[in-house]
Write a protein that holds these residues in place. Structure first.
Motif, PDB file in Angstrom:
ATOM      1  N   ARG A 160     -35.174 -71.313  94.652  1.00  0.00           N
ATOM      2  CA  ARG A 160     -34.947 -72.036  93.560  1.00  0.00           C
ATOM      3  C   ARG A 160     -36.112 -71.737  92.615  1.00  0.00           C
ATOM      4  N   LYS A 199     -31.500 -68.367  99.887  1.00  0.00           N
ATOM      5  CA  LYS A 199     -31.397 -69.103  98.570  1.00  0.00           C
ATOM      6  C   LYS A 199     -32.825 -69.458  98.182  1.00  0.00           C
ATOM      7  N   GLU A 259     -30.749 -72.098  91.124  1.00  0.00           N
ATOM      8  CA  GLU A 259     -30.837 -71.525  92.401  1.00  0.00           C
ATOM      9  C   GLU A 259     -30.022 -69.902  92.170  1.00  0.00           C
TER      10      GLU A 259
END
Ligand code: NI
Length: 180
Positions: free
Chosen positions: A83, A81, A99
């Motif tokens: 951002r 992940k 995200e």
């Protein structure tokens, strides 16, 4: 090659599912070349065909020294992940934290119509996901929370007045970094 007008938020084509490419023709290669030129004129790192008024499954990305024209791209693997604060050449001056997967592997046809796979992480991964979203009629705004999206649209309400025809016309070498 030509610098093409960019459709801005509100244009129905940005919300439509694009048509798969059945054959990579000279005409589509020329379109890809013009998309690169348009993206560079806007100092962008990615551009999808609906953003230049064509509902076909084609996008271009250029991150650092890596440039790809991708026909029928699809994400076949993803991991992690990240951002990232994203913008979009079709929504000038509007930004939001999204995200995404930190790493993706993409399968596509290249400009010769050959099957290729590529992988990217960080900005390249973000860019690939953002552009492939465009081919499904999806925008980075759709990844924002209700409140963040509302705030972004409030900024856009002011900005959109600069584009009464729904088109953004570029001259070479503007100065905004990393809009996708
Ligand atoms: Ni975009």
């Amino acid at each position: 090659m030509a610098i093409l007008p960019i459709t801005v938020l509100g244009a129905p084509i940005l919300r439509q599912e694009t048509k798969p490419v059945t054959e990579v023709t000279d005409e589509l290669r020329a379109l890809a070349d013009s998309m690169f030129e348009t993206m560079r004129a806007a100092d962008g790192v990615g551009l999808a065909a609906p953003q230049v008024g064509r509902s076909v499954r084609l996008c271009v990305v250029e991150v650092k020294d890596e440039a790809f024209a991708l026909f029928n791209p699809e994400i076949i693997a993803r991991d992690g992940k990240i951002r990232w604060e994203e913008g979009c050449l079709s929504i000038p001056e509007v930004f939001g934290w999204v995200e995404r997967s930190k790493w993706v592997k993409v399968r596509a046809l290249d400009r010769e119509g050959e099957d290729i796979e590529l992988e990217g992480s960080d900005l390249l991964a973000v860019c690939l996901q953002h552009e492939i979203d465009h081919l499904d009629g999806k925008l980075f705004l759709d990844h924002l929370s209700f409140l963040k999206k509302r705030a972004a649209l409030a900024v856009w309400e002011e900005e959109r007045e600069k584009y009464p025809d729904g088109l953004r016309l570029l001259v070479p070498a503007k100065g905004v970094d990393e809009e996708l």
